[in-house]
Motif scaffolding. Sequence first.
Motif, mmCIF file in Angstrom:
data_model
loop_
_atom_site.group_PDB
_atom_site.id
_atom_site.type_symbol
_atom_site.label_atom_id
_atom_site.label_comp_id
_atom_site.label_asym_id
_atom_site.label_seq_id
_atom_site.Cartn_x
_atom_site.Cartn_y
_atom_site.Cartn_z
ATOM 1 N N ALA A 1 0.716 -1.383 -0.117
ATOM 2 C CA ALA A 1 -0.002 -0.024 -0.060
ATOM 3 C C ALA A 1 0.797 1.405 -0.052
ATOM 4 O O ALA A 1 0.672 2.069 -0.621
ATOM 5 N N MET A 2 1.953 1.263 0.800
ATOM 6 C CA MET A 2 2.728 2.501 0.887
ATOM 7 C C MET A 2 3.382 2.628 -0.229
ATOM 8 O O MET A 2 3.576 3.765 -1.277
ATOM 9 N N ARG A 3 3.906 1.626 -1.195
ATOM 10 C CA ARG A 3 4.647 1.647 -2.742
ATOM 11 C C ARG A 3 3.386 2.324 -3.485
ATOM 12 O O ARG A 3 3.866 3.031 -4.274
ATOM 13 N N MET A 4 2.329 1.728 -3.455
ATOM 14 C CA MET A 4 1.290 2.035 -4.401
ATOM 15 C C MET A 4 0.907 3.464 -4.279
ATOM 16 O O MET A 4 0.477 4.120 -5.266
ATOM 17 N N THR A 5 0.967 4.096 -3.087
ATOM 18 C CA THR A 5 0.629 5.431 -2.683
ATOM 19 C C THR A 5 1.749 6.266 -2.972
ATOM 20 O O THR A 5 1.439 7.346 -3.532
ATOM 21 N N CYS B 1 3.235 9.118 1.688
ATOM 22 C CA CYS B 1 1.977 8.167 1.965
ATOM 23 C C CYS B 1 1.961 8.633 3.671
ATOM 24 O O CYS B 1 2.951 8.224 4.322
ATOM 25 N N THR B 2 0.669 8.735 3.999
ATOM 26 C CA THR B 2 0.765 9.218 5.433
ATOM 27 C C THR B 2 -0.370 8.141 6.192
ATOM 28 O O THR B 2 -0.971 7.118 5.514
ATOM 29 N N ARG C 1 -3.293 8.581 7.277
ATOM 30 C CA ARG C 1 -4.677 8.678 6.650
ATOM 31 C C ARG C 1 -4.748 7.772 5.710
ATOM 32 O O ARG C 1 -5.833 7.213 5.390
ATOM 33 N N ASP C 2 -3.825 7.864 4.417
ATOM 34 C CA ASP C 2 -3.814 7.023 3.531
ATOM 35 C C ASP C 2 -3.846 5.373 3.819
ATOM 36 O O ASP C 2 -4.585 4.723 3.256
ATOM 37 N N LEU C 3 -3.187 4.982 4.813
ATOM 38 C CA LEU C 3 -3.313 3.410 5.212
ATOM 39 C C LEU C 3 -4.435 3.192 5.923
ATOM 40 O O LEU C 3 -5.258 2.165 5.617
ATOM 41 N N ARG D 1 -7.097 2.828 3.048
ATOM 42 C CA ARG D 1 -6.884 1.571 2.568
ATOM 43 C C ARG D 1 -7.388 0.201 3.551
ATOM 44 O O ARG D 1 -7.243 -0.749 3.133
#
Length: 71
Positions: A19-23, A27-28, A30-32, A35
């Motif tokens: 998920a971090m690589r895709m973002t 990447c924060t 909040r992004d995680l 997801r």
Amino acid sequence: MQNQLGTTPEAITHSMADAMRMTGDGCTERDLLLRGFTRQEILRHGDAAREMALASSSSSIRARVHARRAA
């Protein structure tokens, strides 16, 4: 229904690193959260996932640069 983010610490870490690589950069938390990761999972596995994501993206960059030179 099985959790798609993983049920073992290793699976959660791998999913979070993906998920971090895709973002991408920036990447924060909040992004995680968006997801599907919980705050507890982020606190528990975030550091290891970040290291994994950085190591993986570094090797991808090296491979891409090497391929361009060969062409």
